[in-house]
Design a protein around this motif. Structure first.
Motif, PDB file in Angstrom:
ATOM      1  N   SER A  18       0.106  -0.594   0.260  1.00 11.64           N
ATOM      2  CA  SER A  18      -0.244  -0.221  -0.001  1.00 11.64           C
ATOM      3  C   SER A  18       0.515   1.379  -0.269  1.00 11.64           C
ATOM      4  CB  SER A  18      -0.898  -0.145   1.535  1.00 11.64           C
ATOM      5  OG  SER A  18      -0.236  -0.294   2.321  1.00 11.64           O
ATOM      6  N   SER A  19       2.503   1.215  -0.136  1.00 11.09           N
ATOM      7  CA  SER A  19       2.599   2.909   0.395  1.00 11.09           C
ATOM      8  C   SER A  19       4.026   2.154  -0.992  1.00 11.09           C
ATOM      9  CB  SER A  19       3.731   2.756   1.169  1.00 11.09           C
ATOM     10  OG  SER A  19       2.564   2.701   2.138  1.00 11.09           O
ATOM     11  N   LEU A  20       4.143   3.170  -2.241  1.00  9.96           N
ATOM     12  CA  LEU A  20       5.175   2.950  -2.705  1.00  9.96           C
ATOM     13  C   LEU A  20       6.076   4.964  -2.901  1.00  9.96           C
ATOM     14  CD1 LEU A  20       3.269   2.111  -6.215  1.00  9.96           C
ATOM     15  CD2 LEU A  20       4.973   1.010  -5.644  1.00  9.96           C
ATOM     16  N   LEU A  21       7.007   4.778  -3.418  1.00 14.20           N
ATOM     17  CA  LEU A  21       8.186   6.404  -3.129  1.00 14.20           C
ATOM     18  C   LEU A  21       8.287   6.213  -4.704  1.00 14.20           C
ATOM     19  CD1 LEU A  21       9.004   9.159  -1.851  1.00 14.20           C
ATOM     20  CD2 LEU A  21      11.106   7.392  -1.225  1.00 14.20           C
ATOM     21  N   ALA A  22       8.506   7.114  -5.336  1.00 12.03           N
ATOM     22  CA  ALA A  22       8.700   7.350  -7.111  1.00 12.03           C
ATOM     23  C   ALA A  22       9.967   8.001  -6.736  1.00 12.03           C
ATOM     24  CB  ALA A  22       7.622   7.704  -7.500  1.00 12.03           C
ATOM     25  N   ILE A  23      11.164   7.594  -7.107  1.00  5.91           N
ATOM     26  CA  ILE A  23      12.102   8.530  -7.515  1.00  5.91           C
ATOM     27  C   ILE A  23      12.679   8.796  -9.185  1.00  5.91           C
ATOM     28  CG2 ILE A  23      14.925   8.442  -7.565  1.00  5.91           C
ATOM     29  CD1 ILE A  23      14.918   6.950  -5.077  1.00  5.91           C
ATOM     30  N   GLY A  24      12.179  10.124  -9.663  1.00  2.00           N
ATOM     31  CA  GLY A  24      12.230  10.727 -10.927  1.00  2.00           C
ATOM     32  C   GLY A  24      11.002   9.413 -11.424  1.00  2.00           C
ATOM     33  N   GLY A  25      11.402   9.626 -12.946  1.00  2.00           N
ATOM     34  CA  GLY A  25      10.090   9.083 -13.698  1.00  2.00           C
ATOM     35  C   GLY A  25      10.176   9.636 -15.012  1.00  2.00           C
ATOM     36  N   ARG A  26      10.300   9.061 -15.718  1.00  2.00           N
ATOM     37  CA  ARG A  26      10.894   9.540 -17.402  1.00  2.00           C
ATOM     38  C   ARG A  26       8.769   9.500 -18.215  1.00  2.00           C
ATOM     39  NH1 ARG A  26      14.105   5.258 -17.254  1.00  2.00           N
ATOM     40  NH2 ARG A  26      16.508   6.223 -17.858  1.00  2.00           N
ATOM     41  N   ASP A  27       9.418  11.127 -18.617  1.00  2.00           N
ATOM     42  CA  ASP A  27       8.288  11.180 -19.580  1.00  2.00           C
ATOM     43  C   ASP A  27       7.002  11.713 -19.012  1.00  2.00           C
ATOM     44  OD1 ASP A  27       8.983  10.561 -22.138  1.00  2.00           O
ATOM     45  OD2 ASP A  27       8.628   7.931 -21.912  1.00  2.00           O
ATOM     46  N   LEU A  52       3.426   8.488 -10.923  1.00  2.00           N
ATOM     47  CA  LEU A  52       3.810   9.518  -9.935  1.00  2.00           C
ATOM     48  C   LEU A  52       5.681   9.883 -10.478  1.00  2.00           C
ATOM     49  CD1 LEU A  52       3.144   7.142  -7.300  1.00  2.00           C
ATOM     50  CD2 LEU A  52       2.382   9.629  -7.126  1.00  2.00           C
ATOM     51  N   ARG A  53       6.048  11.123 -10.724  1.00  2.00           N
ATOM     52  CA  ARG A  53       7.122  11.766 -10.329  1.00  2.00           C
ATOM     53  C   ARG A  53       7.891  12.808  -9.170  1.00  2.00           C
ATOM     54  NH1 ARG A  53       7.011  15.070 -14.494  1.00  2.00           N
ATOM     55  NH2 ARG A  53       6.837  13.914 -15.516  1.00  2.00           N
ATOM     56  N   ASP A  54       8.915  11.558  -8.928  1.00  2.00           N
ATOM     57  CA  ASP A  54       9.442  12.454  -7.470  1.00  2.00           C
ATOM     58  C   ASP A  54       8.434  12.600  -6.074  1.00  2.00           C
ATOM     59  OD1 ASP A  54      12.013  12.001  -8.607  1.00  2.00           O
ATOM     60  OD2 ASP A  54      11.996  13.946  -8.952  1.00  2.00           O
ATOM     61  N   ALA A  55       7.304  11.639  -5.707  1.00  2.07           N
ATOM     62  CA  ALA A  55       6.339  11.662  -4.866  1.00  2.07           C
ATOM     63  C   ALA A  55       6.566  10.416  -4.302  1.00  2.07           C
ATOM     64  CB  ALA A  55       4.802  12.312  -5.723  1.00  2.07           C
ATOM     65  N   ALA A  56       5.492  10.335  -3.305  1.00  2.00           N
ATOM     66  CA  ALA A  56       5.011   9.333  -3.298  1.00  2.00           C
ATOM     67  C   ALA A  56       3.817   8.910  -2.484  1.00  2.00           C
ATOM     68  CB  ALA A  56       5.334   9.381  -1.251  1.00  2.00           C
ATOM     69  N   LEU A  57       2.828   7.777  -2.607  1.00  2.00           N
ATOM     70  CA  LEU A  57       1.710   7.907  -2.565  1.00  2.00           C
ATOM     71  C   LEU A  57       1.207   5.860  -1.954  1.00  2.00           C
ATOM     72  CD1 LEU A  57      -1.049   6.647  -5.455  1.00  2.00           C
ATOM     73  CD2 LEU A  57      -0.414   5.433  -3.267  1.00  2.00           C
ATOM     74  N   SER A  93      -6.668   7.674  -0.689  1.00  2.00           N
ATOM     75  CA  SER A  93      -5.004   7.676  -0.618  1.00  2.00           C
ATOM     76  C   SER A  93      -4.599   8.786  -0.592  1.00  2.00           C
ATOM     77  CB  SER A  93      -4.784   7.064  -2.639  1.00  2.00           C
ATOM     78  OG  SER A  93      -5.343   5.623  -2.806  1.00  2.00           O
ATOM     79  N   GLY A  94      -3.834   8.875  -0.683  1.00  2.39           N
ATOM     80  CA  GLY A  94      -2.947   9.645   0.147  1.00  2.39           C
ATOM     81  C   GLY A  94      -1.807  10.212  -0.901  1.00  2.39           C
ATOM     82  N   ILE A  95      -1.496  11.235  -1.207  1.00  2.00           N
ATOM     83  CA  ILE A  95      -0.534  11.725  -2.215  1.00  2.00           C
ATOM     84  C   ILE A  95       0.505  12.604  -2.126  1.00  2.00           C
ATOM     85  CG2 ILE A  95       0.828  11.418  -5.192  1.00  2.00           C
ATOM     86  CD1 ILE A  95      -2.109  10.621  -5.837  1.00  2.00           C
ATOM     87  N   ALA A  96       1.708  12.206  -1.595  1.00  2.00           N
ATOM     88  CA  ALA A  96       2.533  13.512  -0.932  1.00  2.00           C
ATOM     89  C   ALA A  96       3.937  13.634  -1.782  1.00  2.00           C
ATOM     90  CB  ALA A  96       2.703  13.783   0.446  1.00  2.00           C
ATOM     91  N   ALA A 102       2.528  10.369   2.881  1.00  2.00           N
ATOM     92  CA  ALA A 102       1.551   9.650   1.674  1.00  2.00           C
ATOM     93  C   ALA A 102       0.966   8.622   2.199  1.00  2.00           C
ATOM     94  CB  ALA A 102       1.960   9.183   1.114  1.00  2.00           C
ATOM     95  N   ASP A 103       1.266   7.868   3.586  1.00  2.00           N
ATOM     96  CA  ASP A 103       0.712   6.966   4.214  1.00  2.00           C
ATOM     97  C   ASP A 103       0.122   7.714   5.320  1.00  2.00           C
ATOM     98  OD1 ASP A 103       1.138   4.419   5.115  1.00  2.00           O
ATOM     99  OD2 ASP A 103       1.842   5.056   6.700  1.00  2.00           O
ATOM    100  N   ALA A 104       0.929   8.473   6.066  1.00  2.00           N
ATOM    101  CA  ALA A 104      -0.533   9.195   7.132  1.00  2.00           C
ATOM    102  C   ALA A 104      -1.672  10.053   6.708  1.00  2.00           C
ATOM    103  CB  ALA A 104       0.301  10.284   8.323  1.00  2.00           C
TER     104      ALA A 104
END
Length: 204
Positions: A18-27, A52-57, A93-96, A102-104
């Motif tokens: 249930s938790s993801l962190l994106a570093i970068g991300g093309r396009d 997602l680009r440089d963000a968490a969900l 879902s929270g995105i930050a 995001a998790d909290a």
């Protein structure tokens, strides 16, 4: 921070189901589908496509963790205002910009519902909320985060939703599905990150 210090420019980190962190991300960014398990053995319900680009969900819900007592279904998240399990929201879902936030926020939005999500996102920059009520109505979207785009299931239509769930953007492997854990590896099989070690994008 440590991964970025090594020069890693693009990665998608998963901390469970249930938790993801994106570093970068093309396009457009890393493509993730948010789904909710069916209540009565049917197919999963697609809630949204997220890039997602440089963000968490972070996602919270009671689709998998619940008990039924005297015919009433109770989820595992407690509403501190009443001391009873939260009700009225199927998935939130929270995105930050940070995974901790995001998790909290996902748990807070599950308890507080659309009203809290709308009020919080209106006064806090770089925060988004996806809230799906438990009454069968459509997923609601609030707020905005730089580098993030969201398309709810109602906006993309059933055929487009099935297509996007089938594979990630750019013809890559299937996008992560937040309620599913990573598949178990057979003996001697290398993780995907090691198999694709010669590419810039890695799923860890």
């Amino acid at each position: 921070r440590e991964l970025r210090a090594t020069g890693l420019a693009h990665a998608l980190l998963s901390a469970g189901c249930s938790s993801l962190l994106a570093i970068g991300g093309r396009d457009r960014g890393w493509h993730v589908t948010v789904v909710s398990p069916a209540r009565s053995g049917g197919a999963e319900r697609l809630l949204a496509n997220v890039w997602l680009r440089d963000a968490a969900l972070g996602t919270s819900g009671a689709g998998d963790q619940f008990v039924i007592a005297d015919g009433t279904r109770y989820g595992h998240v407690i509403d501190p205002r009443t001391g009873w399990p939260a009700s009225g929201v199927l998935s939130a879902s929270g995105i930050a910009k940070s995974a901790a936030a995001a998790d909290a926020l996902s748990t807070a939005f599950l308890v507080g519902g659309p009203e809290l999500a709308e009020r919080y996102c209106a006064t806090h920059p770089d925060v988004m909320a996806l809230v799906t009520p438990d009454d069968g109505s459509e997923t609601r979207l609030y707020g905005s985060v730089a580098g993030v785009s969201v398309q709810t299931a109602s906006a993309c239509g059933p055929s487009a939703a099935r297509s996007r769930r089938a594979r990630a953007s750019g013809g890559g492997p299937p996008p992560p599905r937040l309620r599913r854990a990573a598949p178990k590896l057979r003996e001697g099989e290398a993780p995907r990150a090691l198999k694709n070690a010669n590419t810039a994008d890695r799923i860890i």
